[in-house]
Design a protein around this motif. Structure first.
Motif, PDB file in Angstrom:
ATOM      1  N   LEU A  70       4.039   1.826   2.368  1.00 52.33           N
ATOM      2  CA  LEU A  70       5.125   2.689   1.920  1.00 52.33           C
ATOM      3  C   LEU A  70       4.629   4.134   1.854  1.00 52.33           C
ATOM      4  CD1 LEU A  70       6.344   0.482  -1.057  1.00 52.33           C
ATOM      5  CD2 LEU A  70       7.336   0.568   1.231  1.00 52.33           C
ATOM      6  N   HIS A  71       5.516   5.071   2.166  1.00 58.75           N
ATOM      7  CA  HIS A  71       5.166   6.490   2.073  1.00 58.75           C
ATOM      8  C   HIS A  71       5.819   7.109   0.842  1.00 58.75           C
ATOM      9  CE1 HIS A  71       4.178  10.594   3.330  1.00 58.75           C
ATOM     10  NE2 HIS A  71       5.375  10.896   2.847  1.00 58.75           N
ATOM     11  N   ARG A  72       5.051   7.953   0.159  1.00 59.68           N
ATOM     12  CA  ARG A  72       5.600   8.762  -0.936  1.00 59.68           C
ATOM     13  C   ARG A  72       4.816  10.057  -0.990  1.00 59.68           C
ATOM     14  NH1 ARG A  72       5.095  10.115  -6.404  1.00 59.68           N
ATOM     15  NH2 ARG A  72       7.061  10.068  -7.578  1.00 59.68           N
ATOM     16  N   ILE A 114      -0.644  -7.002 -11.253  1.00 61.35           N
ATOM     17  CA  ILE A 114      -1.008  -6.040 -10.224  1.00 61.35           C
ATOM     18  C   ILE A 114      -2.514  -5.819 -10.222  1.00 61.35           C
ATOM     19  CG2 ILE A 114      -0.818  -3.603  -9.541  1.00 61.35           C
ATOM     20  CD1 ILE A 114       2.023  -3.648 -10.665  1.00 61.35           C
ATOM     21  N   LEU A 115      -3.106  -5.829  -9.035  1.00 59.04           N
ATOM     22  CA  LEU A 115      -4.508  -5.432  -8.842  1.00 59.04           C
ATOM     23  C   LEU A 115      -4.484  -4.058  -8.198  1.00 59.04           C
ATOM     24  CD1 LEU A 115      -7.576  -5.993  -8.837  1.00 59.04           C
ATOM     25  CD2 LEU A 115      -7.264  -6.991  -6.553  1.00 59.04           C
ATOM     26  N   MET A 147       0.837  -1.175   0.000  1.00 64.00           N
ATOM     27  CA  MET A 147       0.000   0.000   0.000  1.00 64.00           C
ATOM     28  C   MET A 147       0.885   1.242   0.000  1.00 64.00           C
ATOM     29  SD  MET A 147      -1.547   2.659   1.861  1.00 64.00           S
ATOM     30  CE  MET A 147      -1.627   2.346   3.609  1.00 64.00           C
ATOM     31  N   VAL A 148       0.548   2.221  -0.853  1.00 59.16           N
ATOM     32  CA  VAL A 148       1.305   3.467  -0.933  1.00 59.16           C
ATOM     33  C   VAL A 148       0.454   4.583  -0.349  1.00 59.16           C
ATOM     34  CG1 VAL A 148       2.417   5.136  -2.457  1.00 59.16           C
ATOM     35  CG2 VAL A 148       2.569   2.699  -2.974  1.00 59.16           C
ATOM     36  N   ASP A 149       1.012   5.295   0.612  1.00 65.31           N
ATOM     37  CA  ASP A 149       0.290   6.350   1.315  1.00 65.31           C
ATOM     38  C   ASP A 149       1.062   7.663   1.175  1.00 65.31           C
ATOM     39  OD1 ASP A 149      -1.895   6.883   3.566  1.00 65.31           O
ATOM     40  OD2 ASP A 149      -0.048   7.894   4.188  1.00 65.31           O
ATOM     41  N   LYS A 168       0.903   6.038  -8.712  1.00 65.75           N
ATOM     42  CA  LYS A 168       0.619   4.653  -9.080  1.00 65.75           C
ATOM     43  C   LYS A 168       1.800   3.996  -9.784  1.00 65.75           C
ATOM     44  CE  LYS A 168      -4.356   5.147  -8.971  1.00 65.75           C
ATOM     45  NZ  LYS A 168      -5.654   4.929  -9.623  1.00 65.75           N
ATOM     46  N   ARG A 169       2.564   4.768 -10.528  1.00 61.63           N
ATOM     47  CA  ARG A 169       3.760   4.194 -11.150  1.00 61.63           C
ATOM     48  C   ARG A 169       4.796   3.816 -10.085  1.00 61.63           C
ATOM     49  NH1 ARG A 169       4.403   4.666 -16.706  1.00 61.63           N
ATOM     50  NH2 ARG A 169       6.669   4.699 -16.541  1.00 61.63           N
ATOM     51  N   PHE A 170       4.882   4.615  -9.039  1.00 61.65           N
ATOM     52  CA  PHE A 170       5.770   4.254  -7.933  1.00 61.65           C
ATOM     53  C   PHE A 170       5.315   2.944  -7.300  1.00 61.65           C
ATOM     54  CE2 PHE A 170       6.423   4.302  -3.302  1.00 61.65           C
ATOM     55  CZ  PHE A 170       7.809   4.301  -3.258  1.00 61.65           C
ATOM     56  N   ALA A 171       4.006   2.797  -7.093  1.00 51.09           N
ATOM     57  CA  ALA A 171       3.483   1.561  -6.508  1.00 51.09           C
ATOM     58  C   ALA A 171       3.786   0.370  -7.408  1.00 51.09           C
ATOM     59  CB  ALA A 171       1.977   1.697  -6.282  1.00 51.09           C
ATOM     60  N   GLU A 172       3.694   0.564  -8.720  1.00 50.48           N
ATOM     61  CA  GLU A 172       4.008  -0.527  -9.653  1.00 50.48           C
ATOM     62  C   GLU A 172       5.445  -1.020  -9.472  1.00 50.48           C
ATOM     63  OE1 GLU A 172       1.164   0.732 -13.457  1.00 50.48           O
ATOM     64  OE2 GLU A 172       3.229   1.447 -13.320  1.00 50.48           O
TER      65      GLU A 172
END
Length: 221
Positions: free
Chosen positions: A22-24, A45-46, A1-3, A33-37
């Motif tokens: 993860l924090h960004r 990826i879902l 999860m990206v927060d 979303k590209r960072f999360a990828e």
């Protein structure tokens, strides 16, 4: 999860379920979303936003799909993202929806590097379909609807530079046309008084969007 700095307990809830958090800092929808990828452990990826959730039927369908190898010619799968009003657990009758790719192979396709345009594009020949929906509660209140859209429209002004000479004409007719679209075509008429308020609020917001795109001095206010 990206927060990107939530303060509503989201991180604690996710960690309690065993999620990696993860924090960004926020730069835009596509960039986040590209960072999360890149941080994902697997290629398939879902993608779910914080205001979306899978139904029981959707989870069951995904379990069946992922229990066997996915066909090589399929690069991703689109879902019906169905709107749910604030405070409701399920969509209203005949609720409006959008169709987006949310399960995809990141080696074949990715989110664009854009602050506002965050949709994975896949040719029809390489796209599958999940029949069960994803539920989406995009707003917490009418006030949140206004705040959220104004912030989004201001982001758009950074990427949409060209002014159309027809914009002043559109501004005159936009409220009525958008209200008709959302109240009847997107069926907020089935939402009672609340549906009427949602439709008329969106109509005013879309008119405001045209105004800030056409009049640059409005962008900094």
């Amino acid at each position: 999860m990206v927060d990107s700095g939530s303060t509503d307990g989201t991180l604690e809830i996710c960690r309690d379920f065993g999620a990696t958090c993860l924090h960004r800092d926020w730069e835009g929808y596509g960039q986040q979303k590209r960072f999360a990828e890149t941080m994902a452990s697997h290629d398939w990826i879902l993608n779910l936003d914080a205001d979306e959730w899978l139904t029981e039927a959707t989870r069951a369908e995904l379990s069946r799909l992922l229990s066997a190898p996915i066909r090589e010619d399929l690069h991703g799968f689109e879902f019906r993202i169905t709107q749910v009003y604030p405070g409701d657990a399920r969509p209203r009758p005949f609720a409006d929806y959008h169709t987006y790719v949310r399960l995809y192979d990141r080696t074949r396709c990715r989110f664009p590097d854009s602050a506002v345009f965050d949709e994975v594009k896949i040719p029809a020949a390489h796209k599958g379909r999940i029949r069960a929906p994803i539920f989406h509660q995009s707003i917490r209140s009418i006030a949140h609807l206004v705040e959220k859209n104004i912030l989004y429209y201001r982001l758009q002004t950074g990427e949409i530079k060209k002014k159309s000479p027809l914009t002043p004409v559109r501004i005159a007719f936009e409220p009525l046309l958008v209200f008709f679209k959302y109240y009847f075509m997107k069926r907020h008429v089935t939402g009672g008084v609340y549906g009427f308020i949602v439709a008329i609020t969106i109509a005013m917001l879309r008119t405001y969007r045209l105004a800030i795109l056409h009049f640059p001095k409005e962008r900094t206010r």
